[in-house]
Design a protein around this motif. Structure first.
Motif, mmCIF file in Angstrom:
data_model
loop_
_atom_site.group_PDB
_atom_site.id
_atom_site.type_symbol
_atom_site.label_atom_id
_atom_site.label_comp_id
_atom_site.label_asym_id
_atom_site.label_seq_id
_atom_site.Cartn_x
_atom_site.Cartn_y
_atom_site.Cartn_z
ATOM 1 N N LEU A 159 0.854 -1.186 0.000
ATOM 2 C CA LEU A 159 0.000 0.000 0.000
ATOM 3 C C LEU A 159 0.888 1.233 0.000
ATOM 4 C CD1 LEU A 159 -2.811 1.305 0.226
ATOM 5 C CD2 LEU A 159 -2.569 1.181 2.722
ATOM 6 N N ASP A 160 0.735 2.073 -1.027
ATOM 7 C CA ASP A 160 1.468 3.340 -1.127
ATOM 8 C C ASP A 160 0.520 4.450 -0.683
ATOM 9 O OD1 ASP A 160 2.974 5.551 -1.739
ATOM 10 O OD2 ASP A 160 3.243 5.081 -3.859
ATOM 11 N N ILE A 161 0.802 5.032 0.477
ATOM 12 C CA ILE A 161 -0.084 6.017 1.094
ATOM 13 C C ILE A 161 0.427 7.420 0.762
ATOM 14 C CG2 ILE A 161 -1.060 6.824 3.268
ATOM 15 C CD1 ILE A 161 -0.227 3.950 4.350
ATOM 16 N N GLY A 162 -0.415 8.213 0.081
ATOM 17 C CA GLY A 162 0.030 9.511 -0.425
ATOM 18 C C GLY A 162 0.848 9.315 -1.680
ATOM 19 N N CYS A 163 0.321 8.549 -2.621
ATOM 20 C CA CYS A 163 1.081 8.113 -3.796
ATOM 21 C C CYS A 163 1.316 9.209 -4.829
ATOM 22 C CB CYS A 163 0.387 6.932 -4.458
ATOM 23 S SG CYS A 163 -1.237 7.326 -5.175
ATOM 24 N N ALA A 164 0.607 10.337 -4.713
ATOM 25 C CA ALA A 164 0.746 11.454 -5.670
ATOM 26 C C ALA A 164 0.518 10.957 -7.091
ATOM 27 C CB ALA A 164 2.093 12.137 -5.499
ATOM 28 N N THR B 239 -1.282 -0.983 -4.367
ATOM 29 C CA THR B 239 -2.447 -0.111 -4.267
ATOM 30 C C THR B 239 -1.959 1.254 -3.811
ATOM 31 O OG1 THR B 239 -3.905 -1.944 -3.659
ATOM 32 C CG2 THR B 239 -4.675 0.281 -3.165
ATOM 33 N N GLY B 240 -2.317 2.295 -4.557
ATOM 34 C CA GLY B 240 -1.911 3.648 -4.205
ATOM 35 C C GLY B 240 -3.113 4.507 -3.873
ATOM 36 N N ILE B 241 -3.002 5.288 -2.788
ATOM 37 C CA ILE B 241 -4.082 6.207 -2.437
ATOM 38 C C ILE B 241 -3.535 7.623 -2.285
ATOM 39 C CG2 ILE B 241 -5.369 4.389 -1.242
ATOM 40 C CD1 ILE B 241 -4.599 5.867 1.414
ATOM 41 N N ASP B 242 -4.374 8.592 -2.595
ATOM 42 C CA ASP B 242 -4.030 9.999 -2.418
ATOM 43 C C ASP B 242 -5.327 10.796 -2.366
ATOM 44 O OD1 ASP B 242 -1.197 11.674 -2.925
ATOM 45 O OD2 ASP B 242 -3.013 12.851 -3.269
ATOM 46 N N LEU B 243 -5.310 11.901 -1.631
ATOM 47 C CA LEU B 243 -6.496 12.751 -1.550
ATOM 48 C C LEU B 243 -6.794 13.461 -2.859
ATOM 49 C CD1 LEU B 243 -6.547 14.640 1.887
ATOM 50 C CD2 LEU B 243 -8.318 13.159 0.939
ATOM 51 N N GLY C 111 -7.550 13.876 -6.449
ATOM 52 C CA GLY C 111 -8.083 13.086 -7.547
ATOM 53 C C GLY C 111 -7.355 13.292 -8.865
ATOM 54 N N LYS C 112 -6.839 14.494 -9.106
ATOM 55 C CA LYS C 112 -6.108 14.758 -10.341
ATOM 56 C C LYS C 112 -4.815 13.944 -10.377
ATOM 57 C CE LYS C 112 -7.927 19.424 -11.103
ATOM 58 N NZ LYS C 112 -7.600 20.880 -11.215
ATOM 59 N N MET C 113 -4.128 13.875 -9.229
ATOM 60 C CA MET C 113 -2.917 13.078 -9.176
ATOM 61 C C MET C 113 -3.212 11.596 -9.379
ATOM 62 S SD MET C 113 -0.513 14.796 -6.243
ATOM 63 C CE MET C 113 0.135 16.459 -6.450
ATOM 64 N N ILE C 114 -4.316 11.131 -8.812
ATOM 65 C CA ILE C 114 -4.709 9.734 -8.998
ATOM 66 C C ILE C 114 -4.958 9.439 -10.477
ATOM 67 C CG2 ILE C 114 -6.604 8.104 -8.595
ATOM 68 C CD1 ILE C 114 -4.664 8.277 -6.282
ATOM 69 N N SER C 115 -5.556 10.377 -11.199
ATOM 70 C CA SER C 115 -5.795 10.191 -12.632
ATOM 71 C C SER C 115 -4.483 10.059 -13.396
ATOM 72 C CB SER C 115 -6.611 11.362 -13.188
ATOM 73 O OG SER C 115 -7.890 11.412 -12.597
ATOM 74 N N ILE C 116 -3.497 10.876 -13.031
ATOM 75 C CA ILE C 116 -2.185 10.793 -13.672
ATOM 76 C C ILE C 116 -1.534 9.450 -13.371
ATOM 77 C CG2 ILE C 116 0.150 11.768 -13.716
ATOM 78 C CD1 ILE C 116 -1.149 14.500 -13.094
ATOM 79 N N ALA C 117 -1.627 9.019 -12.113
ATOM 80 C CA ALA C 117 -1.058 7.730 -11.730
ATOM 81 C C ALA C 117 -1.698 6.586 -12.509
ATOM 82 C CB ALA C 117 -1.243 7.510 -10.224
ATOM 83 N N ALA C 118 -3.006 6.643 -12.676
ATOM 84 C CA ALA C 118 -3.706 5.592 -13.418
ATOM 85 C C ALA C 118 -3.277 5.564 -14.881
ATOM 86 C CB ALA C 118 -5.216 5.798 -13.312
ATOM 87 N N ARG C 119 -3.026 6.733 -15.475
ATOM 88 C CA ARG C 119 -2.552 6.779 -16.864
ATOM 89 C C ARG C 119 -1.171 6.152 -16.985
ATOM 90 N NH1 ARG C 119 -4.949 12.001 -17.031
ATOM 91 N NH2 ARG C 119 -2.918 13.041 -16.832
ATOM 92 N N LYS C 120 -0.299 6.433 -16.008
ATOM 93 C CA LYS C 120 1.030 5.825 -16.012
ATOM 94 C C LYS C 120 0.922 4.299 -15.950
ATOM 95 C CE LYS C 120 3.584 9.581 -13.711
ATOM 96 N NZ LYS C 120 4.360 9.954 -12.490
ATOM 97 N N GLU D 131 -3.372 -0.515 -8.541
ATOM 98 C CA GLU D 131 -4.701 0.078 -8.387
ATOM 99 C C GLU D 131 -4.548 1.428 -7.697
ATOM 100 O OE1 GLU D 131 -8.972 -0.814 -6.117
ATOM 101 O OE2 GLU D 131 -7.284 -2.182 -5.917
ATOM 102 N N PHE D 132 -5.293 2.422 -8.176
ATOM 103 C CA PHE D 132 -5.210 3.756 -7.578
ATOM 104 C C PHE D 132 -6.605 4.242 -7.200
ATOM 105 C CE2 PHE D 132 -1.424 3.466 -10.262
ATOM 106 C CZ PHE D 132 -0.446 3.814 -9.341
ATOM 107 N N MET D 133 -6.675 4.911 -6.051
ATOM 108 C CA MET D 133 -7.958 5.421 -5.599
ATOM 109 C C MET D 133 -7.756 6.682 -4.773
ATOM 110 S SD MET D 133 -8.711 2.417 -2.778
ATOM 111 C CE MET D 133 -10.227 3.136 -2.199
ATOM 112 N N SER D 134 -8.736 7.573 -4.839
ATOM 113 C CA SER D 134 -8.711 8.789 -4.032
ATOM 114 C C SER D 134 -9.244 8.459 -2.648
ATOM 115 C CB SER D 134 -9.573 9.870 -4.687
ATOM 116 O OG SER D 134 -9.582 11.042 -3.902
ATOM 117 N N ALA D 135 -8.408 8.674 -1.624
ATOM 118 C CA ALA D 135 -8.815 8.326 -0.264
ATOM 119 C C ALA D 135 -7.974 9.087 0.740
ATOM 120 C CB ALA D 135 -8.676 6.815 -0.031
ATOM 121 N N ASN D 136 -8.517 9.222 1.954
ATOM 122 C CA ASN D 136 -7.829 9.862 3.062
ATOM 123 C C ASN D 136 -6.968 8.828 3.787
ATOM 124 O OD1 ASN D 136 -7.293 10.981 5.748
ATOM 125 N ND2 ASN D 136 -8.834 12.525 5.251
ATOM 126 N N MET D 137 -5.728 9.188 4.119
ATOM 127 C CA MET D 137 -4.826 8.265 4.785
ATOM 128 C C MET D 137 -5.351 7.786 6.130
ATOM 129 S SD MET D 137 -1.927 11.158 5.621
ATOM 130 C CE MET D 137 -0.694 10.043 6.249
#
Length: 225
Positions: free
Chosen positions: A16-21, A37-41, A43-52, A61-67
């Motif tokens: 689990l990568d917490i604050g994955c940017a 699994t990567g999480i970050d508050l 949502g724009k950063m999560i979209s970039i991570a998913a494209r990568k 897996e990437f999701m917008s979430a609070n640590m």
């Protein structure tokens, strides 16, 4: 899964990568064969991570979430490792929130799982009254970074201020964020309170010994027994 210190040697491991940017670390771990699994508050950063991830066809897996919500979002004993780098932890409000976060990390780790994290060395920043970080400048931008270290004024926190100047058109973007300047002893006590053992403190992920007086970052690892 066998995870040694700051090095993630098992393949595959659930991480689990917490604050994955934007997912650079998570994708790097996934490229090594880990299931990430990567999480970050943000949502724009999560979209970039998913494209990568999609471009490289990685198992991530990437999701917008609070640590602070990870114990609710994931079942107990799910992950072999959790990582939280990039000075993410100090965005929590105070020492008690940090302890609560560590408890949540403990819950989602398997027995023997490792927690790896990195913040800045706030013992040094506060004791030496470091109010300005190194200037980042090139032909395109000038990026200035400052601290307001008046913890009494800001309820125990400091204020991190940035000023980005775009040289082509002179546009200036300023931002600021409150940070809780957690010290090494606070981190150590919070890890122990959460149940972690074998806490180690370093200047980097290569396990260079940590120095309160000279180290820039504070990296640490701990094990769930």
């Amino acid at each position: 899964e066998c995870i040694d210190g700051l090095y993630l040697k098992s393949v595959p491991a659930k991480i689990l990568d917490i604050g994955c940017a934007t997912g650079s670390l998570a994708c790097g771990l996934a490229a090594l064969g880990h299931c990430v699994t990567g999480i970050d508050l943000d949502g724009k950063m999560i979209s970039i991570a998913a494209r990568k991830r999609d471009e490289k066809r990685l198992n991530a897996e990437f999701m917008s979430a609070n640590m602070l919500d990870i114990a609710r979002l994931f079942e107990k004993n799910k992950f072999g490792a959790a990582v939280c780098v990039g000075n993410t932890i100090v965005h929590l409000d105070d020492a008690e929130r940090i302890r609560e976060f560590f408890v949540s990390v403990y819950e989602i780790l398997r027995p023997g799982g490792v927690f790896i994290a990195q913040i800045l060395n706030y013992d040094r920043i506060l004791s030496k009254k470091i109010e300005k970080l190194a200037l980042i400048e090139n032909d395109i931008i000038k990026f200035e970074r400052y601290y307001d270290l008046d913890v009494e004024k800001h309820g125990g926190r400091i204020i991190f201020k940035t000023r980005l100047t775009v040289k082509k058109n002179g546009a200036v973007i300023e931002n600021e964020a409150p940070l809780y300047p957690a010290k090494k002893l606070e981190i150590f006590e919070a890890l122990g309170s959460a149940g972690f053992v074998e806490a180690g403190f370093y200047s980097d992920i290569d396990k260079t010994p940590f120095s309160v007086e000279t180290s820039g970052p504070l990296a640490f690892s701990a094990i769930k027994p």
